[in-house]
Scaffold this active site. Structure first.
Site, PDB file in Angstrom:
ATOM      1  N   HIS A  99      -3.713   1.151  12.251  1.00  0.00           N
ATOM      2  CA  HIS A  99      -3.525  -0.117  12.741  1.00  0.00           C
ATOM      3  C   HIS A  99      -4.814  -0.494  13.384  1.00  0.00           C
ATOM      4  CE1 HIS A  99      -2.347  -2.998  15.837  1.00  0.00           C
ATOM      5  NE2 HIS A  99      -2.126  -2.038  16.718  1.00  0.00           N
TER       6      HIS A  99
ATOM      7  N   ASN B 267     -10.179  -3.080   2.438  1.00  0.00           N
ATOM      8  CA  ASN B 267      -9.823  -2.975   1.093  1.00  0.00           C
ATOM      9  C   ASN B 267     -10.964  -2.866   0.504  1.00  0.00           C
ATOM     10  OD1 ASN B 267      -7.085  -3.506   1.351  1.00  0.00           O
ATOM     11  ND2 ASN B 267      -7.203  -5.680   1.277  1.00  0.00           N
TER      12      ASN B 267
ATOM     13  N   TYR C 272       0.851  -4.080  12.228  1.00  0.00           N
ATOM     14  CA  TYR C 272       0.681  -2.939  11.854  1.00  0.00           C
ATOM     15  C   TYR C 272       1.499  -1.917  12.982  1.00  0.00           C
ATOM     16  CZ  TYR C 272      -2.684  -3.934   8.193  1.00  0.00           C
ATOM     17  OH  TYR C 272      -3.191  -4.374   7.159  1.00  0.00           O
TER      18      TYR C 272
ATOM     19  N   HIS D 294       0.779  -1.088  -0.092  1.00  0.00           N
ATOM     20  CA  HIS D 294      -0.003  -0.020  -0.099  1.00  0.00           C
ATOM     21  C   HIS D 294       0.880   1.153   0.048  1.00  0.00           C
ATOM     22  CE1 HIS D 294      -3.806  -2.265   0.803  1.00  0.00           C
ATOM     23  NE2 HIS D 294      -3.085  -2.949   1.537  1.00  0.00           N
TER      24      HIS D 294
HETATM   25 FE1  HDD Z   1      -2.521  -4.673   5.596  1.00  0.00          FE
HETATM   26  C1  HDD Z   1      -0.939  -1.712   5.202  1.00  0.00           C
HETATM   27  C2  HDD Z   1      -5.414  -3.461   4.192  1.00  0.00           C
HETATM   28  C3  HDD Z   1      -3.781  -8.098   5.588  1.00  0.00           C
HETATM   29  C4  HDD Z   1       0.253  -5.819   7.134  1.00  0.00           C
HETATM   30  N1  HDD Z   1      -3.162  -3.009   4.755  1.00  0.00           N
HETATM   31  C5  HDD Z   1      -2.426  -2.058   4.809  1.00  0.00           C
HETATM   32  C6  HDD Z   1      -3.194  -0.860   4.206  1.00  0.00           C
HETATM   33  C7  HDD Z   1      -4.323  -1.486   4.097  1.00  0.00           C
HETATM   34  C8  HDD Z   1      -4.614  -2.840   4.382  1.00  0.00           C
HETATM   35  C9  HDD Z   1      -5.690  -0.518   3.291  1.00  0.00           C
HETATM   36  C10 HDD Z   1      -2.886   0.624   4.050  1.00  0.00           C
HETATM   37  C11 HDD Z   1      -2.966   1.472   5.178  1.00  0.00           C
HETATM   38  C12 HDD Z   1      -2.598   2.918   4.957  1.00  0.00           C
HETATM   39  O1  HDD Z   1      -3.122   3.600   3.969  1.00  0.00           O
HETATM   40  O2  HDD Z   1      -1.600   3.455   5.401  1.00  0.00           O
HETATM   41  N2  HDD Z   1      -4.280  -5.573   5.001  1.00  0.00           N
HETATM   42  C13 HDD Z   1      -5.404  -4.916   4.577  1.00  0.00           C
HETATM   43  C14 HDD Z   1      -6.300  -5.935   4.749  1.00  0.00           C
HETATM   44  C15 HDD Z   1      -5.952  -7.031   5.008  1.00  0.00           C
HETATM   45  C16 HDD Z   1      -4.621  -6.968   5.104  1.00  0.00           C
HETATM   46  C17 HDD Z   1      -7.909  -5.528   4.350  1.00  0.00           C
HETATM   47  C18 HDD Z   1      -6.841  -8.401   5.135  1.00  0.00           C
HETATM   48  C19 HDD Z   1      -7.974  -8.470   5.310  1.00  0.00           C
HETATM   49  N3  HDD Z   1      -1.869  -6.328   6.120  1.00  0.00           N
HETATM   50  C20 HDD Z   1      -2.424  -7.829   6.240  1.00  0.00           C
HETATM   51  C21 HDD Z   1      -1.899  -8.886   6.820  1.00  0.00           C
HETATM   52  C22 HDD Z   1      -0.500  -8.237   7.031  1.00  0.00           C
HETATM   53  C23 HDD Z   1      -0.862  -6.985   6.784  1.00  0.00           C
HETATM   54  C24 HDD Z   1      -2.309 -10.235   7.197  1.00  0.00           C
HETATM   55  C25 HDD Z   1       0.287  -8.847   7.938  1.00  0.00           C
HETATM   56  C26 HDD Z   1       0.302  -9.772   8.733  1.00  0.00           C
HETATM   57  N4  HDD Z   1      -0.832  -4.086   6.092  1.00  0.00           N
HETATM   58  C27 HDD Z   1       0.330  -4.648   6.582  1.00  0.00           C
HETATM   59  C28 HDD Z   1       1.541  -3.582   6.921  1.00  0.00           C
HETATM   60  C29 HDD Z   1       1.026  -2.471   6.257  1.00  0.00           C
HETATM   61  C30 HDD Z   1      -0.281  -2.796   5.659  1.00  0.00           C
HETATM   62  C31 HDD Z   1       2.761  -4.478   6.558  1.00  0.00           C
HETATM   63  C32 HDD Z   1       1.896  -1.764   5.429  1.00  0.00           C
HETATM   64  C33 HDD Z   1       2.006  -0.100   5.817  1.00  0.00           C
HETATM   65  C34 HDD Z   1       1.101   0.015   7.083  1.00  0.00           C
HETATM   66  O3  HDD Z   1       0.681  -1.362   7.506  1.00  0.00           O
HETATM   67  O4  HDD Z   1       1.078   0.840   7.852  1.00  0.00           O
HETATM   68  O5  HDD Z   1       1.925  -3.734   8.137  1.00  0.00           O
END
Ligand code: HDD
Length: 723
Positions: A355, A164, A378, A91
């Site tokens: 988060h 999402n 997060y 993202h």
């Molecule tokens: Fe995630 C970012 C949505 C599963 C780990 N995720 C991130 C963002 C969105 C989602 C919208 C961007 C937020 C922003 O605009 O800053 N992610 C989802 C959805 C998931 C999902 C709807 C499943 C239902 N994500 C998911 C899993 C993990 C992560 C299973 C890790 C175990 N996601 C992250 C992250 C991010 C992230 C690496 C990258 C940047 C951030 O968090 O702030 O931690």
């Protein structure tokens, strides 16, 4: 503020609980102290010194070496060298907007969350839409999942709904997240492709991960190439919990529904826009808010009684499953309005930290193993990305309520906390800050009963990976099905390893035999000889975007092709009618500047032809005026514009001599040649044309109706049109 506990710091003393943002203004006022526009002020160094010259470094003589003592030079360059922070692992590319949320009616029966009780209360929000795969500078319109993350600044603290635009996910357990992300990201040896799932490592992983098949159906569908951030749904994905003041809990799934309807691009358009305007979605969101056309989304919930947890033929804790709306209806509970663009992309959109663990009393988790893993990830990611544990003090992340605890120090600590007490229990500060009881707003986790053995395995109830993929396929309209197959041809067409394509066709054969056969044809592998499973035949109408479309042209972009000598009466009347219906119109001509009508009036050109294209519009209108149309006829670009709009099934309108441009293009199957001079309006396959226009308003109305259909899929001839 008593001097013993930590203060809210940063000018927040004394704001207390009354900071509850009744009108959505408090957060804005709160953040205002961090906003500055130094126009008209003196330039200073970071230690406050007025700078008298910033265009030359300090040198020993005019041509001499730069001197070490030039502190201004070193500060300016050092700060510049440190301007970037790590982009998000996923993202990375996003667009943000401020707004507010209002609940429709009190929800006390279901949740004690205070921001969901009072319909007159506006809770401030910050939303960040994003793509998943590409890096910060990648194009907006690639085939991808879109993030839909909402931060509610509530009187109980921040609530982040990090969702999402697709209601399910690739995997069931968060431990596989690094795998799916490594597979979909650019391949590590050569960093290609930049922002696309169409490559070997992604499909290799998917072909060995059947749990992803439901998500894959959504990813290949038109949902993954939205027309606009304003026109896509959002989903919380997991089952969460609502808990009311009596402690009664229910499962809840969150849905965002755009008031403009859910719309998509077509693949060819998405690919071309990525080159012509890589910022297409970002610009669309920004411009809509700037012109006061505020994006709106309705929040809905599906509620499931705890007693009904096992009533479904799937597990509520499995994030690869939806609850079909026919089984549990989505109940609208409130509306989100986005009404303000950020002032600083970096400070707000880039530094915002979401988060899933940011919850408020009345909202709790389920044991979905994907959600549980996210609860770790997060927080962990923000620590690195934003440089330490004080990221919640960054203005965009700060809650609107006081923050008081015994956490201290760390990189970028902004608070100057008075007093010597930083532990609990303490008597020196009367044990403050003290824990709040539940009735005082303290967060108490839902006391779910849990027992079991420690096991590293997947629940059997997570075992059906195909039924809902089939449900999705069955629910699509014919054009949507064709698009999905085309998308699979594109994606697998870029997969070099034949065995991966073969494995994928085998998996698709477990979704539906016809689907697998159609995909195999374009993927250069043999069609499966028989069905792997019998299609259960069930469908869910809400899954088709056709059934979520709203018949409006509000916020749509309409191109008007014209040159000198245009018919002023036609252009002005049709343009006014389109604008009155809420559309955005652009007069497009070869060059910028004014063009003159046949009667000598002038109109300003909004876009020159070279900067734009039909792909960036929802419809095109060609007014009459012999000289104008004769010029257009000599321009290949104008004919291409019409051809391409036709190919992409968009509404096309023409009046007077404008009809000649349609006749000279490669549009086929529309009875334009039948047009005599009797002024009849021809309406066929989304094309609206009239030689004689006695009543331009009536004509415009027909055109508006055609545009409101979004696309006319009945154009079988589109494949013959070169564009
Ligand atoms: Fe995630 C970012 C949505 C599963 C780990 N995720 C991130 C963002 C969105 C989602 C919208 C961007 C937020 C922003 O605009 O800053 N992610 C989802 C959805 C998931 C999902 C709807 C499943 C239902 N994500 C998911 C899993 C993990 C992560 C299973 C890790 C175990 N996601 C992250 C992250 C991010 C992230 C690496 C990258 C940047 C951030 O968090 O702030 O931690």
């Amino acid at each position: 503020m008593n001097g013993d506990g930590s203060t809210g710091g940063q000018g927040r003393d004394g704001q207390g609980d009354d900071l509850a943002s009744k009108d959505g203004q408090s957060k804005n006022a709160d953040l205002a102290q961090f906003r500055e526009s130094p126009q008209g002020e003196f330039l200073t160094s970071n230690h406050g010194l007025r700078i008298n010259h910033t265009d030359d470094s300090l040198k020993a003589g005019d041509r001499g070496p730069t001197l070490m003592e030039d502190f201004h030079f070193r500060e300016k360059l050092t700060h510049f060298d440190h301007e970037r922070i790590p982009e998000r692992v996923v993202h990375a590319r996003g667009s943000g907007a401020h707004g507010y949320f209002q609940v429709y009616e009190p929800l006390a029966e279901y949740t004690r969350a205070r921001f969901l009780q009072d319909p007159s209360q506006k809770t401030p929000v910050f939303v960040r839409f994003s793509t998943v795969v590409g890096s910060r500078g990648s194009a907006d319109t690639v085939r991808d999942v879109r993030g839909f993350a909402v931060k509610f600044y509530t009187e109980d603290g921040n609530f982040d709904l990090v969702g999402n635009n697709i209601p399910v996910f690739f995997i069931q357990d968060a431990i596989k997240f690094p795998d799916v992300v490594h597979a979909i990201k650019p391949e590590p040896h050569h960093e290609m492709p930049g922002a696309s799932s169409a490559h070997d490592t992604f499909w290799d992983f998917i072909s060995l991960t059947p749990e992803s098949m439901h998500m894959i159906m959504w990813l290949l569908s038109d949902r993954a190439i939205p027309r606009s951030y304003r026109m896509m749904q959002g989903f919380g994905v997991h089952s969460f919990r609502f808990v009311n003041a009596q402690g009664k809990a229910r499962f809840v799934k969150f849905h965002w529904k755009p008031l403009l309807g859910t719309h998509a691009l077509v693949l060819d358009e998405a690919l071309k826009i990525a080159g012509k305007d890589p910022d297409f979605h970002r610009r669309d969101l920004w411009e809509a808010i700037e012109r006061g056309d505020y994006p709106e989304f309705e929040l809905g919930v599906q509620l499931v009684e705890e007693a009904d947890e096992f009533k479904f033929d799937f597990d509520l804790l499995d994030a690869t499953k939806i609850i079909p709306e026919e089984v549990v209806p989505v109940r609208p509970i409130g509306k989100l309005t986005l009404d303000r663009n950020p002032d600083s992309f970096f400070a707000e959109t880039e530094q915002v930290a979401f988060h899933v663990g940011h919850v408020v009393p009345g909202i709790d988790f389920s044991n979905d193993p994907l959600l549980q893993g996210r609860l770790f990830s997060y927080l962990d990611t923000q620590l690195l990305r934003l440089g330490g544990p004080n990221f919640q003090q960054i203005p965009i992340n700060r809650p609107v309520v006081p923050v008081r605890n015994n956490q201290r120090d760390g990189f970028h600590q902004h608070k100057i906390v008075k007093g010597r007490v930083a532990y609990s229990p303490n008597a020196l500060a009367s044990n403050s800050p003290m824990p709040a009881a539940e009735e005082q707003g303290g967060y108490v986790h839902y006391a779910e009963k849990v027992e079991g053995r420690k096991v590293r395995r997947r629940s059997e109830s997570f075992g059906d990976h195909f039924s809902q993929a089939t449900l999705f396929w069955n629910s699509l309209s014919l054009p949507e099905k064709e698009h999905l197959v085309e998308a699979a041809h594109f994606e697998l067409g870029k997969v070099e390893a034949r065995e991966i394509r073969m494995r994928m066709v085998e998996l698709f054969n477990r979704v539906d035999h016809q689907l697998a056969t159609l995909i195999a044809e374009g993927a250069g592998v043999p069609a499966p000889t028989g069905s792997a499973v019998k299609n259960h035949g069930r469908s869910s109408p809400g899954l088709s975007m056709e059934n979520t479309a709203k018949r409006t042209i509000k916020g749509r972009r309409i191109a008007i092709l014209a040159g000198d000598g245009y018919n002023s009466a036609e252009l002005l009347a049709v343009r006014a009618a389109l604008q009155a219906a809420g559309a955005v119109t652009h007069v497009i001509s070869k060059f910028l500047g004014p063009i003159k009508s046949s009667g000598g009036e002038a109109v300003e050109v909004d876009k020159s032809a070279i900067t734009t294209g039909s792909i960036m519009y929802d419809a095109v209108y060609v007014p009459g005026g012999k000289a104008s149309v004769d010029t257009l006829l000599l321009q290949g670009d104008a004919r291409h514009f019409v051809n391409e709009a036709f190919k992409h099934c968009k509404a096309i309108g023409a009046t007077g001599e404008g009809v000649n441009l349609l006749l000279q293009s490669d549009i086929t199957g529309v009875p334009l040649a039948d047009q005599g001079s009797d002024g009849r309006v021809i309406v066929a396959k989304g094309v609206v044309a009239a030689r004689e226009v006695s009543n331009p308003q009536a004509f415009a109305q027909r055109l508006i109706e055609a545009i409101a259909q979004h696309r006319d899929w009945s154009r079988a001839e589109k494949v013959q049109v070169p564009a």
